[in-house]
Each structure stands twice: as C-alpha cells, then as structure tokens.
Design a protein around this motif. Structure first.
Motif, PDB file in Angstrom:
ATOM      1  N   THR A 152      49.784  26.158 -31.075  1.00 31.18           N
ATOM      2  CA  THR A 152      49.770  27.362 -30.247  1.00 31.18           C
ATOM      3  C   THR A 152      50.555  27.083 -28.970  1.00 31.18           C
ATOM      4  OG1 THR A 152      47.585  27.990 -31.078  1.00 31.18           O
ATOM      5  CG2 THR A 152      48.341  29.043 -29.045  1.00 31.18           C
ATOM      6  N   ILE A 153      51.497  27.966 -28.670  1.00 30.22           N
ATOM      7  CA  ILE A 153      52.306  27.814 -27.462  1.00 30.22           C
ATOM      8  C   ILE A 153      51.824  28.829 -26.427  1.00 30.22           C
ATOM      9  CG2 ILE A 153      54.143  29.433 -28.130  1.00 30.22           C
ATOM     10  CD1 ILE A 153      56.147  27.340 -26.969  1.00 30.22           C
ATOM     11  N   SER A 154      51.833  28.412 -25.159  1.00 28.87           N
ATOM     12  CA  SER A 154      51.391  29.311 -24.095  1.00 28.87           C
ATOM     13  C   SER A 154      52.109  28.957 -22.802  1.00 28.87           C
ATOM     14  CB  SER A 154      49.877  29.213 -23.907  1.00 28.87           C
ATOM     15  OG  SER A 154      49.505  27.906 -23.510  1.00 28.87           O
ATOM     16  N   ASN A 155      52.061  29.881 -21.861  1.00 33.05           N
ATOM     17  CA  ASN A 155      52.718  29.686 -20.575  1.00 33.05           C
ATOM     18  C   ASN A 155      51.704  29.842 -19.453  1.00 33.05           C
ATOM     19  OD1 ASN A 155      54.731  29.553 -18.510  1.00 33.05           O
ATOM     20  ND2 ASN A 155      54.665  31.773 -18.388  1.00 33.05           N
ATOM     21  N   ASP A 156      51.725  28.915 -18.535  1.00 39.69           N
ATOM     22  CA  ASP A 156      50.845  28.944 -17.379  1.00 39.69           C
ATOM     23  C   ASP A 156      51.728  28.937 -16.138  1.00 39.69           C
ATOM     24  OD1 ASP A 156      48.438  26.536 -16.002  1.00 39.69           O
ATOM     25  OD2 ASP A 156      49.089  28.504 -15.305  1.00 39.69           O
ATOM     26  N   ASN A 157      51.742  30.049 -15.416  1.00 39.96           N
ATOM     27  CA  ASN A 157      52.544  30.061 -14.192  1.00 39.96           C
ATOM     28  C   ASN A 157      51.661  30.216 -12.966  1.00 39.96           C
ATOM     29  OD1 ASN A 157      51.856  32.710 -14.597  1.00 39.96           O
ATOM     30  ND2 ASN A 157      53.830  33.536 -13.972  1.00 39.96           N
ATOM     31  N   ALA A 158      50.563  29.480 -12.967  1.00 36.35           N
ATOM     32  CA  ALA A 158      49.645  29.510 -11.835  1.00 36.35           C
ATOM     33  C   ALA A 158      50.343  29.067 -10.550  1.00 36.35           C
ATOM     34  CB  ALA A 158      48.432  28.636 -12.110  1.00 36.35           C
ATOM     35  N   LYS A 159      51.263  28.122 -10.690  1.00 38.81           N
ATOM     36  CA  LYS A 159      52.080  27.699  -9.551  1.00 38.81           C
ATOM     37  C   LYS A 159      53.350  28.544  -9.589  1.00 38.81           C
ATOM     38  CE  LYS A 159      50.395  22.944  -9.596  1.00 38.81           C
ATOM     39  NZ  LYS A 159      50.782  21.515  -9.696  1.00 38.81           N
ATOM     40  N   ASN A 160      53.557  29.364  -8.609  1.00 42.18           N
ATOM     41  CA  ASN A 160      54.600  30.373  -8.673  1.00 42.18           C
ATOM     42  C   ASN A 160      55.988  29.845  -8.980  1.00 42.18           C
ATOM     43  OD1 ASN A 160      52.791  32.408  -8.194  1.00 42.18           O
ATOM     44  ND2 ASN A 160      53.044  32.331  -5.978  1.00 42.18           N
ATOM     45  N   THR A 161      56.325  28.680  -8.478  1.00 38.12           N
ATOM     46  CA  THR A 161      57.683  28.185  -8.681  1.00 38.12           C
ATOM     47  C   THR A 161      57.802  27.305  -9.917  1.00 38.12           C
ATOM     48  OG1 THR A 161      57.271  26.283  -7.269  1.00 38.12           O
ATOM     49  CG2 THR A 161      58.169  28.264  -6.221  1.00 38.12           C
ATOM     50  N   VAL A 162      56.688  27.023 -10.551  1.00 34.29           N
ATOM     51  CA  VAL A 162      56.711  26.158 -11.733  1.00 34.29           C
ATOM     52  C   VAL A 162      55.984  26.858 -12.870  1.00 34.29           C
ATOM     53  CG1 VAL A 162      55.990  23.958 -12.726  1.00 34.29           C
ATOM     54  CG2 VAL A 162      56.760  24.070 -10.337  1.00 34.29           C
ATOM     55  N   ASN A 163      56.658  26.964 -13.972  1.00 35.29           N
ATOM     56  CA  ASN A 163      56.034  27.465 -15.186  1.00 35.29           C
ATOM     57  C   ASN A 163      55.727  26.274 -16.082  1.00 35.29           C
ATOM     58  OD1 ASN A 163      56.299  30.653 -15.403  1.00 35.29           O
ATOM     59  ND2 ASN A 163      58.117  29.870 -14.366  1.00 35.29           N
ATOM     60  N   THR A 164      54.517  26.199 -16.542  1.00 36.61           N
ATOM     61  CA  THR A 164      54.149  25.117 -17.444  1.00 36.61           C
ATOM     62  C   THR A 164      53.894  25.687 -18.823  1.00 36.61           C
ATOM     63  OG1 THR A 164      53.169  23.866 -15.627  1.00 36.61           O
ATOM     64  CG2 THR A 164      52.587  23.199 -17.862  1.00 36.61           C
ATOM     65  N   VAL A 165      54.665  25.242 -19.767  1.00 33.64           N
ATOM     66  CA  VAL A 165      54.515  25.684 -21.148  1.00 33.64           C
ATOM     67  C   VAL A 165      53.748  24.609 -21.910  1.00 33.64           C
ATOM     68  CG1 VAL A 165      55.729  26.230 -23.286  1.00 33.64           C
ATOM     69  CG2 VAL A 165      56.584  27.105 -21.103  1.00 33.64           C
ATOM     70  N   HIS A 166      52.638  25.029 -22.502  1.00 32.92           N
ATOM     71  CA  HIS A 166      51.796  24.103 -23.255  1.00 32.92           C
ATOM     72  C   HIS A 166      52.009  24.301 -24.751  1.00 32.92           C
ATOM     73  CE1 HIS A 166      49.651  23.141 -19.583  1.00 32.92           C
ATOM     74  NE2 HIS A 166      49.411  24.422 -19.382  1.00 32.92           N
ATOM     75  N   LEU A 167      51.935  23.234 -25.471  1.00 31.34           N
ATOM     76  CA  LEU A 167      51.928  23.289 -26.926  1.00 31.34           C
ATOM     77  C   LEU A 167      50.649  22.610 -27.395  1.00 31.34           C
ATOM     78  CD1 LEU A 167      53.575  24.180 -29.419  1.00 31.34           C
ATOM     79  CD2 LEU A 167      54.398  21.816 -29.577  1.00 31.34           C
ATOM     80  N   GLN A 168      49.672  23.416 -27.764  1.00 30.03           N
ATOM     81  CA  GLN A 168      48.406  22.891 -28.282  1.00 30.03           C
ATOM     82  C   GLN A 168      48.578  22.614 -29.762  1.00 30.03           C
ATOM     83  OE1 GLN A 168      45.392  22.224 -26.610  1.00 30.03           O
ATOM     84  NE2 GLN A 168      44.901  21.255 -28.571  1.00 30.03           N
ATOM     85  N   MET A 169      48.402  21.369 -30.130  1.00 25.76           N
ATOM     86  CA  MET A 169      48.606  20.960 -31.519  1.00 25.76           C
ATOM     87  C   MET A 169      47.271  20.537 -32.120  1.00 25.76           C
ATOM     88  SD  MET A 169      52.152  18.802 -31.072  1.00 25.76           S
ATOM     89  CE  MET A 169      51.345  17.456 -30.218  1.00 25.76           C
ATOM     90  N   SER A 170      46.890  21.189 -33.203  1.00 24.05           N
ATOM     91  CA  SER A 170      45.615  20.899 -33.853  1.00 24.05           C
ATOM     92  C   SER A 170      45.850  20.540 -35.304  1.00 24.05           C
ATOM     93  CB  SER A 170      44.687  22.114 -33.760  1.00 24.05           C
ATOM     94  OG  SER A 170      44.489  22.506 -32.424  1.00 24.05           O
ATOM     95  N   ASN A 171      44.829  19.941 -35.906  1.00 28.25           N
ATOM     96  CA  ASN A 171      44.910  19.541 -37.309  1.00 28.25           C
ATOM     97  C   ASN A 171      46.213  18.787 -37.581  1.00 28.25           C
ATOM     98  OD1 ASN A 171      44.205  19.284 -40.005  1.00 28.25           O
ATOM     99  ND2 ASN A 171      44.936  21.330 -40.565  1.00 28.25           N
ATOM    100  N   LEU A 172      46.481  17.814 -36.755  1.00 26.81           N
ATOM    101  CA  LEU A 172      47.741  17.083 -36.848  1.00 26.81           C
ATOM    102  C   LEU A 172      47.834  16.270 -38.136  1.00 26.81           C
ATOM    103  CD1 LEU A 172      48.059  16.094 -33.112  1.00 26.81           C
ATOM    104  CD2 LEU A 172      49.800  17.310 -34.431  1.00 26.81           C
ATOM    105  N   LYS A 173      49.051  16.189 -38.634  1.00 28.34           N
ATOM    106  CA  LYS A 173      49.328  15.483 -39.879  1.00 28.34           C
ATOM    107  C   LYS A 173      50.329  14.363 -39.602  1.00 28.34           C
ATOM    108  CE  LYS A 173      48.949  19.898 -42.351  1.00 28.34           C
ATOM    109  NZ  LYS A 173      49.630  20.840 -43.280  1.00 28.34           N
TER     110      LYS A 173
END
Length: 132
Positions: A69-90
């Motif tokens: 699952t990919i998501s974007n967190d821009n809680a810090k206005n000048t920095v966008n943090t894009v997360h990649l949550q990886m589950s059930n890894l193979k």
C-alpha cells in the motif's frame, strides 16, 4: 532541486511486513508523482508502485497488488513523505528499492506506462531481504 531520501529496508521473514519511506523535498507545486522501483540481482529495475499528487492516480504492479500500500504524508509542509507499506512479504520481493520522481518535463502521473528513463531524481536504494 528535488531531493529524495529513502529509508526503512531490512531483513524480514516470509510473511512479514516492512514500511519503506521516501522523504521528498524541493517540489515547487503539488505537481509531482513518486514511484517505488526495485531491482533484484540479475534483473531489470521494475516499477512497483506509484502515487501522484498531481492527478491522484495510484499504481501497483500485479506482483504486489493486495500486499503493498502506497500513501503520502505531507504533515511537514515542505516535505512530502511517501510510504510503501509492504505486507505478506515473499522471498521474490528481495531487492534494492528506490524511490524516484519524474523529470521536470514529464507528466507526473501513475495512469500511464512507467519507464525508469522518465525519472530524473532518485533516492539512494534501500535493501529489502526476505528470508524463506
């Protein structure tokens, strides 16, 4: 100048989870997309997931759908943090993962084919190792 800082890789057992993060700065407007690529030894770099702030599009490779699952967190206005949550890894998810942003003259969308050559800004790779 766009700068990307990737983090979050590590060693995990099959079935486990990891979260990768890409801290992105330097975007002038909300006209950007971030793609996570991965490259396993002896294989070509492949696009795994994409999120576009420009048009809201999201992409997942078939091999990771329903697990990542990919998501974007821009809680810090000048920095966008894009997360990649990886589950059930193979074990086949083992690779060096890179986040990347489009070159300025490309349309930052996830709704079209994604080619590594269209990306001009890359974070340093982060290694994900999934043990069997």
């Amino acid at each position: 100048e766009v700068q990307l800082q990737a983090s979050g890789g590590g060693l995990v057992e099959t079935g486990g989870s990891l979260r990768l993060s890409c801290a992105a700065s330097g975007f002038t407007y909300d006209f950007w997309a971030i793609v996570w690529f991965r490259q396993a030894p002896g294989k070509e770099r492949e696009a795994v997931s994409c999120i576009s702030k420009s048009d809201g599009s999201i992409y997942y490779a078939d091999s990771v759908k329903d697990r990542f699952t990919i998501s974007n967190d821009n809680a810090k206005n000048t920095v966008n943090t894009v997360h990649l949550q990886m589950s059930n890894l193979k074990p086949e998810d083992t690779a060096v993962y890179y986040c990347a942003a489009y070159k300025p003259d490309r349309v930052p969308t996830c709704a079209a084919s994604i080619y590594a050559s269209d990306f001009g800004f890359w974070g340093q790779g982060t290694l994900v190792t999934v043990s069997s």
